[in-house]
Design a protein around this motif. Structure first.
Motif, PDB file in Angstrom:
ATOM      1  N   ILE A   1     -94.986 -41.211  10.123  1.00 18.10           N
ATOM      2  CA  ILE A   1     -94.975 -40.142  10.648  1.00 18.10           C
ATOM      3  C   ILE A   1     -94.689 -39.137   9.683  1.00 18.10           C
ATOM      4  CG2 ILE A   1     -94.509 -38.603  12.593  1.00 18.10           C
ATOM      5  CD1 ILE A   1     -94.037 -41.046  14.090  1.00 18.10           C
ATOM      6  N   SER A   2     -95.542 -38.022   9.345  1.00 16.94           N
ATOM      7  CA  SER A   2     -95.281 -36.973   8.309  1.00 16.94           C
ATOM      8  C   SER A   2     -94.703 -35.741   8.971  1.00 16.94           C
ATOM      9  CB  SER A   2     -96.331 -36.439   7.327  1.00 16.94           C
ATOM     10  OG  SER A   2     -96.812 -37.882   6.878  1.00 16.94           O
ATOM     11  N   THR A   3     -93.884 -35.106   8.513  1.00 17.71           N
ATOM     12  CA  THR A   3     -93.277 -33.678   8.899  1.00 17.71           C
ATOM     13  C   THR A   3     -93.297 -32.759   7.669  1.00 17.71           C
ATOM     14  OG1 THR A   3     -91.035 -34.083   8.649  1.00 17.71           O
ATOM     15  CG2 THR A   3     -92.013 -34.732  10.679  1.00 17.71           C
ATOM     16  N   LYS A   4     -93.158 -31.539   7.863  1.00 19.54           N
ATOM     17  CA  LYS A   4     -92.858 -30.695   6.682  1.00 19.54           C
ATOM     18  C   LYS A   4     -91.724 -31.092   5.821  1.00 19.54           C
ATOM     19  CE  LYS A   4     -95.341 -26.791   8.707  1.00 19.54           C
ATOM     20  NZ  LYS A   4     -95.368 -25.357   9.159  1.00 19.54           N
ATOM     21  N   GLY A   5     -90.737 -31.682   6.279  1.00 21.67           N
ATOM     22  CA  GLY A   5     -89.592 -32.062   5.513  1.00 21.67           C
ATOM     23  C   GLY A   5     -89.541 -33.450   5.357  1.00 21.67           C
ATOM     24  N   ALA A   6     -89.978 -34.364   6.213  1.00 20.53           N
ATOM     25  CA  ALA A   6     -89.736 -35.922   6.034  1.00 20.53           C
ATOM     26  C   ALA A   6     -90.880 -36.783   6.258  1.00 20.53           C
ATOM     27  CB  ALA A   6     -88.461 -35.973   7.236  1.00 20.53           C
ATOM     28  N   VAL A   7     -90.570 -37.908   6.184  1.00 23.95           N
ATOM     29  CA  VAL A   7     -91.599 -39.009   6.073  1.00 23.95           C
ATOM     30  C   VAL A   7     -90.800 -39.948   7.185  1.00 23.95           C
ATOM     31  CG1 VAL A   7     -92.908 -40.912   5.196  1.00 23.95           C
ATOM     32  CG2 VAL A   7     -92.986 -38.551   4.421  1.00 23.95           C
ATOM     33  N   LEU A   8     -91.296 -40.477   8.119  1.00 24.49           N
ATOM     34  CA  LEU A   8     -90.446 -41.565   9.090  1.00 24.49           C
ATOM     35  C   LEU A   8     -91.445 -42.756   8.906  1.00 24.49           C
ATOM     36  CD1 LEU A   8     -89.987 -39.048  11.904  1.00 24.49           C
ATOM     37  CD2 LEU A   8     -88.250 -39.661  10.154  1.00 24.49           C
ATOM     38  N   PRO A   9     -90.654 -43.728   8.314  1.00 27.96           N
ATOM     39  CA  PRO A   9     -91.712 -45.126   7.970  1.00 27.96           C
ATOM     40  C   PRO A   9     -91.428 -46.035   9.294  1.00 27.96           C
ATOM     41  CG  PRO A   9     -89.783 -44.851   6.445  1.00 27.96           C
ATOM     42  CD  PRO A   9     -89.834 -43.689   7.431  1.00 27.96           C
ATOM     43  N   PHE A  10     -92.473 -46.731   9.650  1.00 27.60           N
ATOM     44  CA  PHE A  10     -92.300 -47.716  10.898  1.00 27.60           C
ATOM     45  C   PHE A  10     -93.256 -48.844  10.516  1.00 27.60           C
ATOM     46  CE2 PHE A  10     -91.550 -43.620  12.784  1.00 27.60           C
ATOM     47  CZ  PHE A  10     -90.548 -43.993  13.829  1.00 27.60           C
ATOM     48  N   SER A  11     -93.028 -49.842  11.211  1.00 25.90           N
ATOM     49  CA  SER A  11     -93.842 -51.275  10.977  1.00 25.90           C
ATOM     50  C   SER A  11     -94.063 -51.977  12.183  1.00 25.90           C
ATOM     51  CB  SER A  11     -93.062 -51.988   9.999  1.00 25.90           C
ATOM     52  OG  SER A  11     -94.003 -53.240   9.672  1.00 25.90           O
ATOM     53  N   ALA A  12     -95.433 -52.139  12.319  1.00 25.90           N
ATOM     54  CA  ALA A  12     -95.748 -53.070  13.714  1.00 25.90           C
ATOM     55  C   ALA A  12     -95.705 -54.494  13.326  1.00 25.90           C
ATOM     56  CB  ALA A  12     -96.995 -52.577  14.219  1.00 25.90           C
TER      57      ALA A  12
END
Length: 155
Positions: A105-116
């Protein structure tokens, strides 16, 4: 995405961006994992920690008002973190994390990684999160994509 840190959840001192957002004005973020009545999708996925970059399994709930809650377990009374998906700029598959079925999930200030846990689960999470982002950032939600997904046998 606007992240609400655990300490703020415990003390009810939300970041200014959340408290001044009209959509969050009367929102209770201290919802037990098992008591979401407006869940679009819930289940277990892995999330990479921001400091040590360790992958931890989390119980995640995406709500129909475009918030993403995650908990250490399905029995937790308070979320570990909350994302306002209207602050997200996108969600997409990303194989650069050394784990199968990864997405960010991308934002202007961060990237949040997930894995299914599987390709199918990853696709389901991408659909639900993407829909929540669009719904949160669009003034008039068109249900056409929902009808198309239903006709094609999707969620």
């Amino acid at each position: 995405a606007e992240r609400i840190p655990m300490q703020a959840l415990l003390t009810q001192q939300w970041p200014t961006a959340i408290t001044q957002d009209p959509a969050c004005a009367n929102k209770n973020f201290r919802i037990p994992a098992s008591q979401h009545t407006n869940a679009e999708k819930k289940g277990k996925i892995f999330r990479q920690s921001s400091l040590l970059r360790l992958w931890k399994e989390r119980h995640v709930v995406v709500t129909d008002d475009s918030f993403m809650f995650w908990y250490s377990s399905q029995t937790d009374q308070v979320p570990e973190d909350v994302i306002a998906l209207k602050k997200a700029t996108g969600v997409r598959r990303d194989d650069g994390f050394g784990r199968p079925y990864s997405f960010i999930i991308s934002t202007k200030g961060a990237v949040l990684p997930f894995s299914a846990s599987s390709e199918e689960e990853m696709e389901a999470w991408l659909r639900v999160i993407g829909k929540a982002i669009v719904r949160a950032t669009t003034t008039e939600w068109d249900e056409t994509s929902d009808r198309l997904a239903e006709q094609q046998g999707g969620e």
